[in-house]
Design a protein around this motif. Structure first.
Motif, PDB file in Angstrom:
ATOM      1  N   ARG A  65       0.806  -1.324   0.204  1.00 27.04           N
ATOM      2  CA  ARG A  65      -0.040  -0.071   0.040  1.00 27.04           C
ATOM      3  C   ARG A  65       0.959   1.376  -0.108  1.00 27.04           C
ATOM      4  NH1 ARG A  65      -5.095   1.974   1.715  1.00 27.04           N
ATOM      5  NH2 ARG A  65      -5.113   3.863   2.982  1.00 27.04           N
ATOM      6  N   TYR A  70       3.372  -4.004   4.057  1.00 27.48           N
ATOM      7  CA  TYR A  70       3.110  -4.572   5.552  1.00 27.48           C
ATOM      8  C   TYR A  70       3.235  -5.928   5.598  1.00 27.48           C
ATOM      9  CZ  TYR A  70       0.793   0.070   5.801  1.00 27.48           C
ATOM     10  OH  TYR A  70       0.734   1.425   5.547  1.00 27.48           O
ATOM     11  N   LEU A 114      -4.585  -8.371   8.037  1.00 27.43           N
ATOM     12  CA  LEU A 114      -4.696  -6.963   7.647  1.00 27.43           C
ATOM     13  C   LEU A 114      -5.142  -6.769   6.331  1.00 27.43           C
ATOM     14  CD1 LEU A 114      -4.022  -3.954   8.527  1.00 27.43           C
ATOM     15  CD2 LEU A 114      -1.852  -4.336   7.883  1.00 27.43           C
ATOM     16  N   PHE A 116      -6.608  -3.484   3.879  1.00 27.68           N
ATOM     17  CA  PHE A 116      -7.307  -1.881   3.809  1.00 27.68           C
ATOM     18  C   PHE A 116      -8.450  -1.962   2.874  1.00 27.68           C
ATOM     19  CE2 PHE A 116      -2.780  -1.492   5.302  1.00 27.68           C
ATOM     20  CZ  PHE A 116      -3.024  -0.394   6.218  1.00 27.68           C
ATOM     21  N   ASP A 119      -9.567   4.142   3.508  1.00 32.92           N
ATOM     22  CA  ASP A 119      -8.454   4.603   4.705  1.00 32.92           C
ATOM     23  C   ASP A 119      -9.017   3.977   5.774  1.00 32.92           C
ATOM     24  OD1 ASP A 119     -11.104   5.753   5.376  1.00 32.92           O
ATOM     25  OD2 ASP A 119     -10.223   7.964   5.890  1.00 32.92           O
ATOM     26  N   ILE A 120      -9.545   2.482   6.079  1.00 33.63           N
ATOM     27  CA  ILE A 120      -9.971   1.840   7.019  1.00 33.63           C
ATOM     28  C   ILE A 120      -8.974   0.564   7.076  1.00 33.63           C
ATOM     29  CG2 ILE A 120     -11.843   0.480   8.005  1.00 33.63           C
ATOM     30  CD1 ILE A 120     -13.786   2.545   7.028  1.00 33.63           C
ATOM     31  N   ALA A 121      -8.576   0.158   8.035  1.00 28.64           N
ATOM     32  CA  ALA A 121      -7.788  -1.145   7.988  1.00 28.64           C
ATOM     33  C   ALA A 121      -8.673  -2.095   8.917  1.00 28.64           C
ATOM     34  CB  ALA A 121      -6.550  -0.824   8.979  1.00 28.64           C
ATOM     35  N   TYR A 122      -8.669  -3.409   8.354  1.00 25.72           N
ATOM     36  CA  TYR A 122      -9.492  -4.414   8.725  1.00 25.72           C
ATOM     37  C   TYR A 122      -8.594  -5.469   9.380  1.00 25.72           C
ATOM     38  CZ  TYR A 122     -13.300  -2.240   6.360  1.00 25.72           C
ATOM     39  OH  TYR A 122     -14.360  -1.364   6.115  1.00 25.72           O
ATOM     40  N   LYS A 140      -9.340   3.072  11.857  1.00 21.96           N
ATOM     41  CA  LYS A 140      -8.927   4.223  10.949  1.00 21.96           C
ATOM     42  C   LYS A 140      -7.160   4.003  10.799  1.00 21.96           C
ATOM     43  CE  LYS A 140     -10.525   7.809   9.019  1.00 21.96           C
ATOM     44  NZ  LYS A 140     -11.508   8.012   8.086  1.00 21.96           N
ATOM     45  N   GLU A 141      -6.967   3.754   9.403  1.00 27.40           N
ATOM     46  CA  GLU A 141      -5.720   3.420   9.115  1.00 27.40           C
ATOM     47  C   GLU A 141      -5.057   2.384  10.107  1.00 27.40           C
ATOM     48  OE1 GLU A 141      -4.019   3.732   6.555  1.00 27.40           O
ATOM     49  OE2 GLU A 141      -5.259   5.470   5.464  1.00 27.40           O
ATOM     50  N   LEU A 142      -3.790   2.414   9.984  1.00 35.66           N
ATOM     51  CA  LEU A 142      -2.938   1.225  10.894  1.00 35.66           C
ATOM     52  C   LEU A 142      -3.251   1.290  12.332  1.00 35.66           C
ATOM     53  CD1 LEU A 142      -1.301  -1.349  10.664  1.00 35.66           C
ATOM     54  CD2 LEU A 142       0.511   0.109  10.628  1.00 35.66           C
TER      55      LEU A 142
END
Length: 238
Positions: A65, A70, A114, A116, A119-122, A140-142
């Motif tokens: 990303r 990552y 992980l 993305f 701008d949301i990380a799951y 929200k992000e990392l």
């Protein structure tokens, strides 16, 4: 790792010595997760561009990303690498003062899964055998604020995150869909029989996978015990 001609299926180049565990790609390089390292290969000829050793065991997942890799590892930390050079940008511990890092939920021995979307990380975290209990967490992000959590989740697969939904296969054979921004859960498909899990973990080792293709709006589910691959056109109504 074998590169094949997309038109003929003929081998173009080959790399590896049975230490390769996972991979991802950019438009010019293939990134290979290995036992204790990550290696970047030229997409056209398989020549090594760089290789970075990591203080870990196997690399379980790579996610690219914004020119950052990552790195999900079996070890004490996950890593952020510069995709062009392989330089370690950051090492983030899974624990802080012996307690779990609240921004990095555990995913069994793999520590995390992980993905993305925007701008949301799951993250998907899950305990091991015998209960496989876990949850999906949207943040929200990392390292930002938690947006939602899925609650109890008994998953046979890791999640497939996309703007179309967050999809995961449950141990009861139900394919679940979570709303990407609010976490609302839908049970959209019931597979029968449900995934096989026995005391010897044999069923778990077969492998159950879910993937989503946003370009074609297609959803794929693979059942390792029956070696069947299912394809569905999205959206799927409950």
């Amino acid at each position: 790792l074998i590169a094949l001609d997309g038109n003929t299926g003929n081998p173009i180049w080959q790399y590896g010595n049975n230490n390769e565990t996972t991979l991802t790609a950019s438009n010019k390089m293939i990134f290979v997760g290995e036992v204790g390292s990550v290696t970047a290969l030229n997409l056209d000829d398989g020549v090594v561009v760089w290789s970075t050793s990591l203080p870990s065991r196997s690399v379980l997942k790579l996610l690219l990303r914004d020119n950052i890799l990552y790195i999900d590892t079996v070890g004490g930390s996950f890593f952020l690498l510069d995709a062009e050079t392989g330089k370690i940008i950051q090492s983030i511990s899974y624990t802080i003062n012996g307690a779990p890092n609240k921004d990095i939920p555990d995913w069994s021995d793999h520590k995390m899964d992980l993905a993305f979307v925007g701008d949301i990380a799951y993250f998907q975290k899950q305990t091991g055998y015998p209960d496989y209990k876990g949850e999906i967490i949207a943040m929200k992000e990392l390292s930002g604020n938690r947006i939602w959590g899925s609650g109890d989740l008994f998953a046979a697969s890791r999640n497939a995150a996309s703007p179309l939904g967050i999809f995961v296969l449950g141990l009861d054979g139900k394919l679940l869909k979570f709303n990407p921004t609010e976490g609302f859960k839908e049970e959209i498909i019931q597979f029968i029989p449900s995934p096989v899990l026995r005391d010897d973990k044999e069923g778990w080792n077969y492998g159950y996978y879910v993937a989503v293709d946003t370009d074609t709006q297609s959803l794929f589910v693979y059942m390792g015990d029956s070696t069947q691959l299912f394809a569905f056109q999205l959206p799927i109504l409950p």
